[in-house]
Write an enzyme that holds these catalytic residues in place. Structure first.
Site, PDB file in Angstrom:
ATOM      1  CG  ASP A 100     -68.165 -60.441-109.402  1.00  0.00           C
ATOM      2  OD1 ASP A 100     -68.482 -60.552-110.611  1.00  0.00           O
ATOM      3  OD2 ASP A 100     -68.005 -61.422-108.652  1.00  0.00           O
ATOM      4  CE  LYS A 120     -72.554 -66.702-113.706  1.00  0.00           C
ATOM      5  NZ  LYS A 120     -72.840 -67.875-112.880  1.00  0.00           N
ATOM      6  CD1 TRP A 130     -70.966 -66.133-106.527  1.00  0.00           C
ATOM      7  CD2 TRP A 130     -68.910 -66.998-106.630  1.00  0.00           C
ATOM      8  NE1 TRP A 130     -71.074 -67.407-107.030  1.00  0.00           N
ATOM      9  CE2 TRP A 130     -69.826 -67.965-107.105  1.00  0.00           C
ATOM     10  CE3 TRP A 130     -67.546 -67.316-106.599  1.00  0.00           C
ATOM     11  CZ2 TRP A 130     -69.433 -69.227-107.537  1.00  0.00           C
ATOM     12  CZ3 TRP A 130     -67.144 -68.571-107.029  1.00  0.00           C
ATOM     13  CH2 TRP A 130     -68.084 -69.505-107.499  1.00  0.00           C
TER      14      TRP A 130
END
Length: 360
Positions: free
Chosen positions: A172, A196, A102
């Protein structure tokens, strides 16, 4: 129907009391006469939902008044572009610490806007660890430093944020957001997809410092300018009403559990038990170095891929879902987000012990 043991990496398990509340209010919100799926985002009902959600998040994370809370769309992937569009000029440079897939994607988007300095990377080690502070090669002229706090694919996690001096820090935090207390004042901008620990897919939470907004250049597309969303309190366009409503319920649930300190203690206990089971013999092998191990995503391997395939088939037959590792790396991944009960972790450990006994 019996609920399975849900180890999915995201969208992930939600607290049962939250699901029950959604079920109760799905047909008709109390005193409203219609479902949350039907209300106007301009209604007083939704304005109350939005305000309460923001206030709960501000309390849980102790977000200072210097920072705005936004509820946007597009996931972390859109933030990969929005951050450099707003804060990186064509002739500027930004530091990126690369610890997984990511953060690699974030770098790709930033390079379309300006120069990127890879301040550190552990790619040559298959992202098995987090870089040490001494390894960081930060550019003193950098517009910001970007890092990914938890890496779902490789199972590593920063124990705390990197030290970057006075350079604005961007994170992030998608896959460990709300899993532990956080000093938000250290961040110029922090973003996280909700799917999440915070709620369902469809809403991205952004926390941005007010004084950093002054650096944004003019002429950006309206929807890609953070100032648009600050000015309109996340209501410039139709927001993801249902997702924000669920985030509010999750935040209420987390407050009732004792807040993020209690959540962090529970996460450490769940991960500790699972890592202990992995380390107890030679049959299972953790993929992340021990001092970089994630408390959210426990990644491990078996002696060979054929056994892993058998393990996953038997696990699915026994009610364990979401255990295959990411398609890019294979192996096994157990995601231990806030709403996953300890009972699921203990059941997985029992299954692992039985499987090892039968196949070692």
């Amino acid at each position: 129907m019996k609920r399975c043991h849900n180890f999915n990496a995201g969208p992930a398990v939600l607290p049962v009391p939250v699901l029950e509340r959604i079920r109760e209010e799905m047909l008709c919100l109390p005193g409203v006469g219609m479902s949350v799926l039907e209300i106007s985002h301009r209604s007083k009902t939704f304005e109350t939902i939005l305000s309460e959600t923001e206030n709960r998040l501000r309390r849980l994370l102790n977000v200072p008044e210097t920072h705005h809370i936004l509820f946007l769309q597009g996931g972390a992937s859109l933030q990969f572009s929005m951050v450099p569009l707003n804060f990186l000029t064509r002739d500027g440079v930004a530091d990126y610490i690369v610890t997984g897939s990511w953060s690699e994607k974030a770098v790709e988007e930033a390079r379309k806007i300006g120069r990127v300095n890879i301040a550190a990377t552990t790619k040559e080690e298959n992202y098995a660890r987090i870089p040490n502070q001494s390894e960081l090669r930060l550019d003193p002229q950098a517009a910001y430093v970007h890092f990914t706090s938890n890496n779902t694919i490789f199972g590593t996690q920063w124990p705390t944020e990197p030290e970057v001096g006075t350079t604005p820090l961007v994170c992030d935090a998608s896959s460990d957001f709300l899993s532990r207390p956080l000093d938000v004042s250290k961040y110029a901008l922090l973003y996280a997809g909700a799917q999440k620990n915070a709620g369902p897919a469809g809403v991205t939470i952004v926390i941005v410092r007010e004084d950093w907004l002054e650096r944004i250049p003019g002429g950006l597309p309206t929807m890609l300018d953070y100032r648009t969303h600050v000015k309109h309190r996340s209501l410039y366009n139709t927001p993801p009403v249902f997702a924000i409503y669920v985030v509010g319920l999750v935040l209420e649930y987390l407050e009732a559990q004792g807040g993020l300190a209690a959540v962090a203690a529970a996460s450490a206990e769940k991960a500790g038990k699972l890592y202990a089971a992995i380390d107890s013999g030679s049959f299972y092998r953790g993929t992340a170095e021990r001092n970089s191990r994630s408390l959210m995503n426990v990644c491990f391997r078996l002696p060979n891929p054929d056994l892993e395939a058998v393990f996953l088939r038997e696990a699915a037959a026994n009610g364990f879902e979401g255990l295959p590792g990411h398609r890019s790396v294979g192996g096994i991944r157990a995601s231990l987000y806030n709403a996953l009960p300890m009972e699921s972790v203990l059941a997985l450990i029992d299954f692992m012990r039985d499987f090892a006994r039968r196949h070692a």
